[in-house]
Design an enzyme around this catalytic site. Structure first.
Site, PDB file in Angstrom:
ATOM      1  CG  HIS A 356      -1.961  -0.996   1.242  1.00  0.00           C
ATOM      2  ND1 HIS A 356      -3.228  -0.793   0.752  1.00  0.00           N
ATOM      3  CD2 HIS A 356      -1.935  -2.268   1.683  1.00  0.00           C
ATOM      4  CE1 HIS A 356      -3.944  -1.892   0.905  1.00  0.00           C
ATOM      5  NE2 HIS A 356      -3.176  -2.806   1.473  1.00  0.00           N
ATOM      6  CE  LYS A 544      -6.921  13.765   0.327  1.00  0.00           C
ATOM      7  NZ  LYS A 544      -7.260  12.511  -0.290  1.00  0.00           N
ATOM      8  NE  ARG A 545      -3.927  10.019  10.060  1.00  0.00           N
ATOM      9  CZ  ARG A 545      -3.322   9.080  10.770  1.00  0.00           C
ATOM     10  NH1 ARG A 545      -3.755   7.842  10.748  1.00  0.00           N
ATOM     11  NH2 ARG A 545      -2.296   9.371  11.544  1.00  0.00           N
ATOM     12  CE  LYS A 550      -2.776  10.747   3.161  1.00  0.00           C
ATOM     13  NZ  LYS A 550      -3.420   9.867   2.154  1.00  0.00           N
ATOM     14  CB  THR A 652     -10.235   4.640  -1.052  1.00  0.00           C
ATOM     15  OG1 THR A 652      -9.707   4.994   0.223  1.00  0.00           O
ATOM     16  CG2 THR A 652      -9.544   3.398  -1.563  1.00  0.00           C
ATOM     17  CE  LYS A 656     -14.206   5.582   0.948  1.00  0.00           C
ATOM     18  NZ  LYS A 656     -13.309   5.730   2.117  1.00  0.00           N
TER      19      LYS A 656
HETATM   20  C1  26Q Z   1       3.511   0.322  10.231  1.00  0.00           C
HETATM   21  C2  26Q Z   1       4.448  -0.013  11.208  1.00  0.00           C
HETATM   22  C3  26Q Z   1       4.363   0.518  12.480  1.00  0.00           C
HETATM   23  C4  26Q Z   1       3.303   1.383  12.786  1.00  0.00           C
HETATM   24  C5  26Q Z   1       2.378   1.700  11.813  1.00  0.00           C
HETATM   25  C6  26Q Z   1       2.477   1.182  10.530  1.00  0.00           C
HETATM   26  C7  26Q Z   1       1.483   1.533   9.498  1.00  0.00           C
HETATM   27  C8  26Q Z   1       0.116   1.572   9.821  1.00  0.00           C
HETATM   28  C9  26Q Z   1      -0.821   1.933   8.873  1.00  0.00           C
HETATM   29  C10 26Q Z   1       1.846   1.834   8.206  1.00  0.00           C
HETATM   30  C11 26Q Z   1       0.898   2.184   7.257  1.00  0.00           C
HETATM   31  C12 26Q Z   1      -0.436   2.237   7.572  1.00  0.00           C
HETATM   32  C13 26Q Z   1      -1.483   2.619   6.620  1.00  0.00           C
HETATM   33  C14 26Q Z   1      -1.274   2.910   5.343  1.00  0.00           C
HETATM   34  C15 26Q Z   1      -2.357   3.323   4.446  1.00  0.00           C
HETATM   35  O1  26Q Z   1      -3.469   3.577   4.872  1.00  0.00           O
HETATM   36  N1  26Q Z   1      -2.091   3.388   3.137  1.00  0.00           N
HETATM   37  C16 26Q Z   1      -3.113   3.789   2.181  1.00  0.00           C
HETATM   38  O2  26Q Z   1      -3.741   2.617   1.709  1.00  0.00           O
HETATM   39  C17 26Q Z   1      -4.860   2.952   0.898  1.00  0.00           C
HETATM   40  C18 26Q Z   1      -5.552   1.655   0.531  1.00  0.00           C
HETATM   41  O3  26Q Z   1      -4.796   0.931  -0.383  1.00  0.00           O
HETATM   42  C19 26Q Z   1      -4.415   3.735  -0.327  1.00  0.00           C
HETATM   43  O4  26Q Z   1      -5.565   4.116  -1.035  1.00  0.00           O
HETATM   44  C20 26Q Z   1      -3.620   4.975   0.079  1.00  0.00           C
HETATM   45  O5  26Q Z   1      -3.102   5.600  -1.053  1.00  0.00           O
HETATM   46  C21 26Q Z   1      -2.500   4.567   1.018  1.00  0.00           C
HETATM   47  O6  26Q Z   1      -1.841   5.726   1.512  1.00  0.00           O
END
Ligand code: 26Q
Length: 811
Positions: A356, A544-545, A550, A652, A656
């Protein structure tokens, strides 16, 4: 299909209410009424749930298990009723009892066990798997505290814990008898018995993993799949009295706390990785419990483990659950006496992986020493995977030491999870075309050349049941009136709506629906912040975050630029705009938190400036979450998708928004590319650096943010306003943003894209002035959104990766 009539429902509901609360319905509070309804719905679902599982077992259908650290479900009541096909009936029944269903639905706490895109994608996938009759289940962690709640105090983000379990969670069922033991620490004793090596894990600490199951209701098809979330408990839930007698009372409590800590809290970082021990524990905890329970169930109902990959598929949502690979190897080898080669064949054919992100700072790598100590046996297995992989590399690339170092799984004292995930699975996919191409050609090119057939694309999607039917009932009605309802089961049938794009009556109706949705949101804004917004203005939304890539900062500088222009010419004829932001910053991400402060400071100044005649309003919505998204998105005119090209894997919310008739302003990043391909250049506004340009700058340099700024007076003004007291007396308050843009040369090309963004926004003004043109664009966007239903995405996963969704009866 599940059938019930209104009278029976009313009777059931009244009885259920009295049964659980012990008071007559008339005396109940709204929250009690909500709870009774939730429990009744679960009752309705139970028999179907049992039947679904029985059918899966009897028919031996291939089961998919979707492993994810995050499931961002939001509320469940409304969507469960919708999918059961009884929402209208219940609404009417409750009305006869003087109860407003919409109001009850709003009392439900969001289930917020995820950060953002990745967690919400998992939730959409569960909905689509159930609705497409695919036997697919979620496996994750039942965090006691979900994603923190955000308060805005004096313009800054303040985090408070999300105590989502304060009231009973009516949807889950705790399954004591399905608990598993997960082992940490200790040592591995290797023995040579009867001519083979035996691995004996000793002196470990045990943790009990207890599952809570939530029913996932398919759309009008009697299918109920499961989301299984694991909670960590001490093995002996009572205090260990033997410890007491030895006077180790404190130790007993310490043990209990350290165990419960494992499923205590969701890590709120979504794009920045930190090698924390507790996070590693969380990962192994749910992966081990999940794999053990799958194998236990499999042995009971099917048996032959050598055929495992014919009967089940395990999908890992990013690298977070990658330990599924060594854990499955461990069980097959240590407990089921498989040879290494057999175990490897079965494991790699069972597991598939989705990437991702390509942000380097988000790639997981774990320190070898920490890893080894916490998971000695799992580490040994990874070492052996690494040893064999290096052997393969050596044969393929003799004497190319550098390449081998680059590709190895264990290197420089770290375990690289993405490398393990690629080597130990049979499929690796990206989440949008551009993202997959970047993975293949750049980030993972070495792996792609070695395993070209593993790599594939699965462009993300969203469930149209929640993001259109549930959240935008009026638009749903219009679609039904114009093109019928076949699109509900076949979302690409929405294309038929294109015929109406220039129909004056439909256009009028579209604009009326948008207006009503804007009124709904305006009411909420008034409640939340006491600010009145003009529902005739353009609702221009970025939710978004909060993250540098972004580029909320680009949006902020743009607003500052327009404001300056208006101050210079208060009679400037532009359509009024309401700029709406929402999103959380990771608590430790200083720059992101400052970005929130900046937006609020801009709002404070602009919203109170009488000189500009209410032409602009800036709103930062507090605590953006799934439920708020359901309110904001249908009310949006303009969708801001403005990440630095190459950085957003897919996005995503972009999907929407288009599904709800917003027009998109975007860079050609992530799935924006596919949205453009669908709607055509005339129906989206594209700006900014191309992929080639961005890659070229990153590779060869040549960008100077100072030079760009100095050549543009608007940029000189807005950057100076960050530090000259214009937005805050404290001139240091936004200094870090200024320095990031100028002294650190603007990693995400905010200043570089400024001019092109401003021009694109002028084009938006022009398009919006032409009401017919704007509504026709909205209609085209809606019509082409069907392809972005997660039903399409899941269909592709099922046929292209999992080999599921059909019967294995004859095997
Ligand atoms: C990893 C290790 C330690 C702590 C946290 C994490 C961690 C947690 C969540 C790393 C990444 C995430 C989340 C990532 C994320 O939400 N990515 C998004 O995924 C969406 C679905 O595929 C995409 O549409 C977005 O572009 C992408 O940013």
């Amino acid at each position: 299909m599940f059938k019930i009539n209104k009278e029976v429902f009313i009777k059931d509901y009244k009885r259920k209410f009295v049964e659980i609360h012990g008071v007559p319905l008339e005396e109940g509070s709204d929250i009690e009424k909500y709870q009774a309804l939730g429990i009744l719905v679960k009752d309705y679902v139970i028999d179907m749930w049992i039947n679904t599982n029985k059918r899966y077992n009897d028919n031996k259908e291939k089961q998919v298990y979707y492993f994810s650290m995050e499931f961002l479900l939001g509320r469940l009541l409304g969507n469960s009723l919708l999918n059961l096909g009884i929402r209208d009936l219940c609404k009417e029944g409750l009305k006869e009892l003087n109860i407003d269903l919409d109001k009850l639905e709003e009392l439900e706490q969001d289930q917020g066990l995820g950060n953002g895109g990745l967690g919400r994608l998992a939730a959409c996938f569960l909905d689509s798997m159930a609705s497409l009759n695919i036997p697919g289940h979620g496996c994750g962690i039942r965090y006691k505290y979900g994603f923190f709640e955000q308060k805005i105090i004096n313009g800054s983000q303040v985090e408070t814990p999300d105590v989502w379990l304060r009231k009973d969670n009516v949807w889950e069922i705790k399954k004591h008898n399905k608990a598993e033991v997960v082992k940490f620490g200790g040592e591995v004793k290797v023995e040579y018995i009867d001519g083979s090596l035996k691995f004996n894990h000793i002196n470990y600490d045990s943790v009990l993993a207890t599952p809570y199951d939530t029913p996932i209701v398919g759309y009008k098809n009697d299918v109920i799949n499961s989301l299984r979330l694991w909670s960590a408990e001490p093995i002996n839930n009572e205090f260990d009295f033997s410890s007491f007698s030895r006077g180790e009372y404190l130790k007993a409590i310490e043990y209990k706390n350290s165990v419960e800590a494992i499923s205590q809290v969701l890590y709120p970082e979504d794009s920045f990785y930190e090698g924390k021990l507790l996070r590693l524990k969380q990962q192994y905890f749910f992966v081990s419990a999940g794999i053990q329970s799958i194998i236990r169930h499999y042995k009971k109902h099917i048996g032959d483990l050598y055929l495992l990959n014919d009967r089940i598929a395990i999908h890992i949502n990013d690298t977070h659950p990658t330990m599924a690979i060594p854990e499955l190897m461990r069980i097959l080898i240590d407990e089921e006496n498989f040879s290494w080669d057999d175990a490897w064949r079965v494991t790699t054919n069972t597991i598939s992986y989705t990437n991702h992100t390509i942000l380097a700072e988000a790639l997981e790598k774990w320190e070898v020493n920490m890893f080894k100590k916490l998971l000695p046996r799992i580490y040994m297995i990874i070492e052996e995977i690494d040893r064999r992989f290096r052997e393969e590399l050596n044969n393929r690339y003799p004497y190319q030491e550098e390449k081998i170092h680059k590709m190895a799984i264990i290197e420089d004292g770290f375990v690289k999870m993405a490398h393990l995930a690629v080597v130990g699975s049979h499929s690796v996919n990206g989440v949008a075309k551009l993202h997959t191409e970047i993975l293949k050609k750049q980030e993972m090119s070495d792996f792609y050349y070695m395993f070209p057939r593993k790599f594939n694309n699965k462009t993300n999607g969203i469930t149209h049941r929640r993001w259109l039917i549930k959240s935008n009932p009026e638009l749903t009605k219009l679609l039904k009136m114009t093109i019928g309802d076949s699109w509900i089961k076949h979302p690409t049938d929405m294309e038929a709506f294109k015929r109406f794009k220039d129909d004056a009556v439909v256009q009028e109706k579209l604009s009326e629906i948008k207006k009503n949705n804007k009124e709904r949101l305006a009411k909420k804004i008034k409640e939340q912040q006491g600010i009145i917004v003009d529902t005739n203005s353009i609702f221009d939304v970025q939710v978004k975050r909060i993250h540098a890539y972004k580029r909320q900062t680009l949006n902020a500088l743009r607003i500052m630029g327009i404001y300056n222009k208006l101050l210079g010419d208060p009679n400037l004829d532009i359509p009024p705009r309401t700029f709406i932001f929402g999103g959380k910053a990771a608590p430790g991400y200083y720059l992101a938190k400052k970005t929130i402060e900046l937006i609020n400071a801009i709002g404070k100044k602009i919203n109170n400036d009488k000189r500009i005649n209410d032409k602009l309003k800036v709103i930062f919505m507090e605590n953006y979450n799934v439920s708020l998204a359901e309110l904001i998105i249908p009310a949006t005119d303009l969708s801001e998708q403005i990440s630095t090209t190459t950085k957003e894997a897919s996005g995503t919310s972009n999907m929407k928004f288009m599904m709800n008739g917003a027009v998109t302003i975007a860079t050609l990043d992530g799935a924006n590319v596919e949205i453009r391909d669908e709607v055509g250049d005339e129906n989206i506004i594209i700006f900014g650096l191309t992929e080639k340009e961005v890659v070229n700058y990153y590779r060869n340099g040549g960008y100077s943010s100072w030079a760009v700024r100095n050549s543009d007076n608007r940029l000189i003004n807005v950057t100076e306003q960050l530090v000259n007291g214009f937005y805050d007396q404290d001139r240091e308050r936004f200094r870090i943003i200024y320095r990031d843009l100028l002294d650190y040369n603007d990693e995400f090309f905010v200043l570089k894209d400024f001019d092109s963004y401003m021009n694109a926004q002028e084009k938006v003004d022009e398009l919006y002035r032409n009401k017919a043109k704007w509504q026709s664009m909205a209609a085209v966007n809606i019509a082409h959104s069907g392809i972005f239903s997660s039903d399409r995405t899941i269909q592709e996963y099922a046929t292209g990766i999992w080999g599921s969704g059909f019967l294995y009866k004859n095997l």
